[in-house]
Design a protein around this motif. Sequence first.
Motif, PDB file in Angstrom:
ATOM      1  N   THR A  28       0.855  -1.136  -0.017  1.00  0.00           N
ATOM      2  CA  THR A  28      -0.156   0.050   0.088  1.00  0.00           C
ATOM      3  C   THR A  28       0.679   1.225   0.060  1.00  0.00           C
ATOM      4  O   THR A  28       2.080   1.304   0.250  1.00  0.00           O
ATOM      5  N   ALA A  29       0.439   2.438  -0.312  1.00  0.00           N
ATOM      6  CA  ALA A  29       0.894   3.784  -0.306  1.00  0.00           C
ATOM      7  C   ALA A  29       1.340   3.973   1.180  1.00  0.00           C
ATOM      8  O   ALA A  29       2.386   4.630   1.315  1.00  0.00           O
ATOM      9  N   PHE A  30       0.676   3.755   2.024  1.00  0.00           N
ATOM     10  CA  PHE A  30       0.938   3.942   3.554  1.00  0.00           C
ATOM     11  C   PHE A  30       2.205   3.342   3.864  1.00  0.00           C
ATOM     12  O   PHE A  30       3.152   3.722   4.522  1.00  0.00           O
ATOM     13  N   GLY A  35       7.896   2.733   5.152  1.00  0.00           N
ATOM     14  CA  GLY A  35       9.310   2.131   4.610  1.00  0.00           C
ATOM     15  C   GLY A  35      10.300   3.250   4.377  1.00  0.00           C
ATOM     16  O   GLY A  35      11.370   3.173   4.844  1.00  0.00           O
ATOM     17  N   ALA A  36       9.793   4.274   3.752  1.00  0.00           N
ATOM     18  CA  ALA A  36      10.747   5.571   3.431  1.00  0.00           C
ATOM     19  C   ALA A  36      11.413   6.176   4.697  1.00  0.00           C
ATOM     20  O   ALA A  36      12.404   6.478   4.469  1.00  0.00           O
ATOM     21  N   VAL A  37      10.656   6.236   5.818  1.00  0.00           N
ATOM     22  CA  VAL A  37      11.127   6.582   7.020  1.00  0.00           C
ATOM     23  C   VAL A  37      11.998   5.633   7.632  1.00  0.00           C
ATOM     24  O   VAL A  37      13.311   5.871   8.011  1.00  0.00           O
ATOM     25  N   LEU A  38      11.636   4.088   7.661  1.00  0.00           N
ATOM     26  CA  LEU A  38      12.408   3.121   8.252  1.00  0.00           C
ATOM     27  C   LEU A  38      13.663   2.949   7.736  1.00  0.00           C
ATOM     28  O   LEU A  38      14.628   2.603   8.215  1.00  0.00           O
ATOM     29  N   THR A  39      13.712   3.058   6.149  1.00  0.00           N
ATOM     30  CA  THR A  39      14.818   2.789   5.538  1.00  0.00           C
ATOM     31  C   THR A  39      16.387   3.721   5.731  1.00  0.00           C
ATOM     32  O   THR A  39      17.282   3.285   5.139  1.00  0.00           O
ATOM     33  N   ALA A 138       5.113   7.062  -3.050  1.00  0.00           N
ATOM     34  CA  ALA A 138       3.734   6.759  -2.370  1.00  0.00           C
ATOM     35  C   ALA A 138       2.640   7.740  -3.239  1.00  0.00           C
ATOM     36  O   ALA A 138       1.494   7.527  -3.060  1.00  0.00           O
ATOM     37  N   LEU A 139       3.335   9.034  -3.527  1.00  0.00           N
ATOM     38  CA  LEU A 139       2.261   9.830  -3.920  1.00  0.00           C
ATOM     39  C   LEU A 139       2.149  10.234  -5.569  1.00  0.00           C
ATOM     40  O   LEU A 139       1.468  10.797  -5.977  1.00  0.00           O
ATOM     41  N   GLY A 140       3.053   9.478  -6.298  1.00  0.00           N
ATOM     42  CA  GLY A 140       3.063   9.363  -7.716  1.00  0.00           C
ATOM     43  C   GLY A 140       3.735  10.755  -8.319  1.00  0.00           C
ATOM     44  O   GLY A 140       3.543  11.023  -9.510  1.00  0.00           O
ATOM     45  N   HIS A 141       4.349  11.413  -7.641  1.00  0.00           N
ATOM     46  CA  HIS A 141       4.880  12.725  -8.062  1.00  0.00           C
ATOM     47  C   HIS A 141       6.252  12.570  -8.992  1.00  0.00           C
ATOM     48  O   HIS A 141       7.053  11.827  -8.265  1.00  0.00           O
ATOM     49  N   PRO A 142       6.284  13.141  -9.826  1.00  0.00           N
ATOM     50  CA  PRO A 142       7.697  13.112 -10.599  1.00  0.00           C
ATOM     51  C   PRO A 142       8.965  14.042 -10.258  1.00  0.00           C
ATOM     52  O   PRO A 142       9.196  15.121 -10.473  1.00  0.00           O
ATOM     53  N   VAL A 143       9.628  13.324  -9.130  1.00  0.00           N
ATOM     54  CA  VAL A 143      10.833  13.837  -8.480  1.00  0.00           C
ATOM     55  C   VAL A 143      11.714  12.705  -8.376  1.00  0.00           C
ATOM     56  O   VAL A 143      11.384  11.392  -8.057  1.00  0.00           O
TER      57      VAL A 143
END
Length: 222
Positions: A28-30, A35-39, A138-143
């Motif tokens: 899921t996106a959540f 995971g982005a924080v934990l990694t 998670a949010l699909g933005h192009p960065v």
Amino acid sequence: MPAHAPLRLYYERLLAAYGAQQWWPAETAFEVLVGAVLTQNTAWTSVERSIANLKAANALSLDALPALPEETLRTFIRPSGFMQRKAATLQALCLWLQQTYQGSLSSAAEQPTPLLRRQLLAIRGIGPETADSILLYALGHPVFVVDEYLRRVLTRHALAEANASYDALQTLAEQAFANDNASTHAAHYNEFHALIVETGKRHCRRRPSCDKCPLQEFLPEA
Ligand code: SF4
């Protein structure tokens, strides 16, 4: 091959060698967000153990995670290290989503990228790499997500200085896709970042093993 082959060629060569990486590894996106924080500063295998703990306790949701006592949350994410700081960041991230977007990741995703990035960077414990991972995966933005593997590859190939800023490396990577339709940018950034991570894990380690690396032909002669 010229010493400074366009970065786009790196992408194509890696994609041909490794295949599509199907990132981010989450249901899921959540889960991506967590995971982005934990990694941060830890190996993905450690993150997987923390995520498994949260799943086993049915705590991997925006409703359940902030309701956990902080001590319990720290215990679940202990395998990822820095549990005190990461627990606080996860709580703050959930609070931001709840207070600003009524707990809706899709409402957040509809906002302009610069606004979301500013909001994410204002949360304690979230730096550019984590913010951009959340924005992209998670949010699909192009960065483009810049990490140490990208810095290492670009530096070793004399495409960037070792002390180049995050923003400079991000611009360099994004320029590789500048001639493509903008609607494809997020997908390309997603894949290229994942491929660079794979390169870093397989070959471009502290002691590089260039002889088997798909990017060897792009190494500058000097
Ligand atoms: S391992 Fe060698 S060839 Fe591969 S990216 Fe690193 S420096 Fe380049």
